[in-house]
Structures are given as structure tokens and as C-alpha cells.
Scaffold this motif. Structure first.
Motif, short mmCIF file in Angstrom:
data_model
loop_
_atom_site.label_atom_id
_atom_site.label_comp_id
_atom_site.label_asym_id
_atom_site.label_seq_id
_atom_site.Cartn_x
_atom_site.Cartn_y
_atom_site.Cartn_z
N VAL A 167 0.85 -1.20 0.00
CA VAL A 167 0.00 0.00 0.00
C VAL A 167 0.88 1.25 0.00
O VAL A 167 0.65 2.20 -0.75
N PHE A 170 2.60 2.32 -3.62
CA PHE A 170 1.94 2.23 -4.92
C PHE A 170 2.00 3.52 -5.73
O PHE A 170 1.89 3.50 -6.95
N ARG A 238 -4.39 -7.60 2.50
CA ARG A 238 -3.75 -6.27 2.44
C ARG A 238 -4.69 -5.13 2.85
O ARG A 238 -4.34 -4.34 3.73
C1 PAM Z 1 -5.96 -1.56 -0.38
O1 PAM Z 1 -6.57 -1.93 -1.37
O2 PAM Z 1 -4.98 -2.14 0.07
C2 PAM Z 1 -6.40 -0.34 0.35
C3 PAM Z 1 -5.69 0.86 -0.10
C4 PAM Z 1 -6.35 1.46 -1.26
C5 PAM Z 1 -5.83 2.80 -1.62
C6 PAM Z 1 -6.53 3.22 -2.86
C7 PAM Z 1 -5.88 4.31 -3.51
C8 PAM Z 1 -6.46 4.72 -4.82
C9 PAM Z 1 -6.37 3.70 -5.86
C10 PAM Z 1 -6.02 3.88 -7.12
C11 PAM Z 1 -5.57 5.11 -7.71
C12 PAM Z 1 -5.58 4.95 -9.16
C13 PAM Z 1 -5.38 6.22 -9.85
C14 PAM Z 1 -5.58 6.03 -11.32
C15 PAM Z 1 -5.16 7.22 -12.06
C16 PAM Z 1 -5.29 7.07 -13.52
#
Ligand code: PAM
Length: 408
Positions: A167, A170, A238
Motif C-alpha cells: 500500500v 503504490f 492487504r
Molecule cells: C488496499 O486496497 O490495500 C487499500 C488501499 C487502497 C488505496 C486506494 C488508492 C487509490 C487507488 C487507485 C488510484 C488509481 C489512480 C488512477 C489514475 C489514472
């Protein structure tokens, strides 16, 4: 002015401004949809309940071509449910809904509570402990047990760190991203072997556990590739472990506004739910979501050409002063007696989690955070001097110190 901004690629600005990026652009555009360029592509940023409806309409916006490779390679995993659309998505999503939106929520919350109590005993008398890391351990221990994955106490800290790393890395190039890639590789290999073990009978797990359900789940009559099954198992472990972010934010809130401690400590469940929603609304976690226009579209008068990215400003919407008056005040009371609609509070996406892309683990998040926040409020601890600032350009954000606590 608008045209000039629409032509400049915003990727660097997004990296610098983080959570404030889209809200700033939208303010400059008087809250209208913002045409822009990001990652070398045309995009339009949108916000508000109507935008959420629009974004989650499959005939408008698709996912499988929109998620950038670095996000898939760290956060969600190749061929994950997040990367599917249409019938394929609905089928795979049903697996998650069956696993995550049922009586198992209470079982997991109970395990997390017991795991916290056990850990809290070990914190007593230590010079200090880092709440964020400890919360990740507490949750990882409980969710692996719940999912039927055997993990020894020795293996647990490394597993929790890997789940956090996926996380944490990313959205950033550099070491955090490399750690996320390595963590994903390691855990996919490890869990793919366990999935094969369940299939062959070498690994014994309860029949209704997540690992068993995923191991035997079929698409078009075929089981998932072991690696894809591992990806989806990680997609349970996760995000559950990521509730550690919200617990660190809860500790931040209790430090700043200690008046909320009493109703949590007293086990006021209605207040606890409101507190949890306010933590998820107020603090920065998911910045925005992305999809791609499947055809030429118009939203609120703005043309969105086929193939353009559609960005839903999640952080901006959760701080919209029409939806949430005085949005930069932390006021759990705003959620007392206020039902959560499909399109207003969207820290974990909008729409219907059973059919659309909204997070199917939202109820689990609410249950786990409620359990943990009540226990934290009951714990006798204090915060030694530390840097609790939250940097909005760091995605995902968290308090700089990760919340050091002393449990005397
Ligand atoms: C998990 O799934 O572990 C929980 C954390 C999730 C965070 C989510 C953040 C946003 C997700 C994706 C962003 C994508 C952006 C795309 C731009 C084109």
C-alpha cells in the motif's frame, strides 16, 4: 487560461501536491469538471454525487485500461478484480461479496479485538511502541487466522510489513515502490504455493475459510491460476491490514480532540460508528480514483472524449462543504443519525459494492476500526513528544511519527 492548463501535463504537479492536487484544480475551475493532461493522457477530473453516479456507470467508464501499471504491480496485483469490467468483474466480485459481506465480519472483528488485547499486554512497560506498526501486526495476525492461512508468530512481522509495503509504495517512484514490488512478488509466490497445497490436500484449512473458497473458485469451469488466486487472497489480507492507517489517524484525532475518547471508551456503538466515518472522511487515504471513458461523453457540460481518463476526486468530495459543512473540522457528530448514501461519503469508492467497483470490504473496515478505536480509547497510554504532522503530498499519508505511544 483553462486551455493552457489543460495542455500542461500535470503528473509532476500531482506528485508534489498529492491530496491537494485535484481540489486545487477544481477550485480554480469553480468546481466544474477540469480538463487536464496526466501520465501523458487526456483526462477530466470530476467530483460530487452526480459525478460518482456518472463514474460508476459501466456504460460510461471502464477500469481495465485505466489503472497505471505501477499501481497494478504493487497495490492490486495482475488480473485482480480491480482490473476487470463487465461480466468478468461481476463474477469475480461475487466471490468477494460472498467472502466479505456476511456474518464473517463479526468473527473477524472479534479476532482483531482479541489480537489487540494480546498485543496491548506486551506493550506495557516498554519504553514506547509504534502504534501504526503494532496495528498492522494485530490485524495481520487476525486476518490470516480468519482466512485460514497458517502463519507462525515468527513469520508475522515480515508478513505485516510486506502487506503495508504494497500500500505504502503504490504511488511513489523509488525505494518505497521497489519495496512494494518485492513484497508483492514474495507474497504472491508464498500464497500461490499455499493455494496449490489446499487444492492437493497438503494444506488443511476450514471449508468455509477464504483460502479454501478462493482455491476452489472457478471461472468458466476453470480454477484460477495459482498466482491469480494468490493475488485475490492478498486483496483480502492487504486492505484489512491497511486499517492500520485509520487506527493511526484515530490516535491522531484522539490526541487533538480528546473529548471523543469517553464515548468510545464507554462502548457507545452509535458514536463509534460516527467516529469511524469521520476518520475515514477527514483523514487523507485514497486521493482519487481513475477510469477511462468508453465513448464520447458529456458530464456537467464538459466534453469527455472516448479514451480520456476520468478522475474522481475522492479527497475533494470528502471535504466538500455542501456535503459536509465545515469539512476541515473533525466532527463525528455529523454522522450521528445520518445514513451513509451510495454517492456522498466515498473514502472507499461509491455506488453499490455488490455489483459495482465500491470496496466490498467497507463494512469490515468500519467493524475493525470500531473495535480497535474503542480498545485504543480504553487503553491507558500517553504520547511522548513526537512529530504528528501529516504531509498531504505523501500518498498514502500518515502521521510522520507513525504514532509512538507509551503504555505505562
Ligand atoms: C488496499 O486496497 O490495500 C487499500 C488501499 C487502497 C488505496 C486506494 C488508492 C487509490 C487507488 C487507485 C488510484 C488509481 C489512480 C488512477 C489514475 C489514472
Amino acid at each position: 487560461m483553462h486551455d493552457r492548463m489543460a495542455n500542461l501535463d500535470q503528473t509532476l504537479v500531482a506528485g508534489i501536491k498529492g491530496y491537494a492536487w485535484l481540489p486545487d484544480l477544481r477550485r480554480k475551475h469553480h468546481d466544474r469538471p477540469v480538463p487536464l493532461r496526466v501520465l501523458g493522457q487526456r483526462a477530466v477530473a470530476v467530483c460530487g454525487p452526480e459525478a460518482v453516479r456518472f463514474f460508476y456507470d459501466e456504460s460510461h467508464v471502464e477500469r481495465h485500461t485505466a489503472l497505471p501499471h505501477p499501481v497494478v504491480a504493487t497495490l492490486f496485483g495482475k488480473n485482480a478484480v480491480h482490473t476487470l469490467d463487465g461480466a468478468a468483474h461481476r463474477h469475480r466480485k461475487a466471490l468477494f461479496v460472498a467472502l466479505l459481506m456476511n456474518d464473517g465480519i463479526d468473527v473477524l472483528a472479534k479476532l482483531v479485538g482479541e489480537s489487540f488485547d494480546e498485543a496491548a499486554e506486551s506493550w506495557r512497560g516498554r519504553s514506547s511502541v509504534t502504534l501504526f506498526d503494532e496495528a498492522a501486526l494485530v490485524i495481520a495476525r487476525a486476518v490470516t487466522r480468519w482466512a485460514g492461512i497458517p502463519v507462525t508468530d515468527d513469520e508475522l512481522p515480515k508478513l505485516a510489513a510486506d502487506l503495508v509495503a504494497m500500500v505504502d509504495g503504490f504511488a511513489t517512484p523509488g525505494p518505497r515502490h521497489w519495496r512494494a514490488l518485492a513484497a508483492r512478488r514474495r507474497r504472491e509466490r508464498w500464497l500461490a504455493a499455499k493455494i496449490e497445497g489446499v487444492r492437493s490436500g497438503d494444506v488443511i484449512a476450514p471449508a468455509d475459510a477464504a483460502i479454501t473458497t478462493i482455491a476452489h473458485y472457478r471461472e468458466d469451469g476453470e480454477p484460477l491460476e495459482p498466482r491469480t488466486a494468490a493475488v485475490e487472497l492478498i486483496n483480502i489480507l492487504r486492505p484489512a491490514t491497511a486499517v492500520a492507517w485509520f487506527l493511526a489517524f484515530s490516535a491522531h484525532a484522539l490526541d487533538r480532540w480528546p473529548q471523543h475518547r469517553r464515548p468510545l471508551r464507554d462502548g457507545d456503538d452509535e458514536f463509534t460508528a460516527a467516529f469511524v466515518h469521520e476518520v475515514r472522511r477527514f483523514y487523507p487515504f485514497a486521493p482519487f480514483l481513475g477510469g477511462r471513458a468508453v465513448e464520447d461523453l458529456t458530464f456537467a457540460g464538459e466534453r469527455i472524449p472516448k479514451g480520456a481518463l476520468v478522475l474522481l476526486d475522492v479527497y475533494g468530495q470528502n471535504h466538500d462543504n455542501l456535503l459536509f459543512p465545515q469539512p476541515y473540522e473533525f466532527r463525528p457528530e455529523r454522522f450521528v443519525d445520518r445514513p451513509i448514501g451510495e454517492f456522498d461519503l466515498i473514502p472507499q469508492g461509491g455506488g453499490d459494492p455488490r455489483t459495482g467497483h465500491r470496496c466490498p470490504g467497507e463494512q469490515i473496515t468500519v467493524a475493525l476500526l470500531g473495535t480497535l478505536a474503542q480498545r485504543l480509547a480504553r487503553l491507558d497510554y500517553y504520547l511522548p513528544p513526537q512529530d504528528l504532522s501529516i504531509n498531504l503530498s505523501r500518498i498514502p499519508a500518515r502521521p510522520a511519527s507513525d504514532v509512538e505511544i507509551v503504555v505505562p
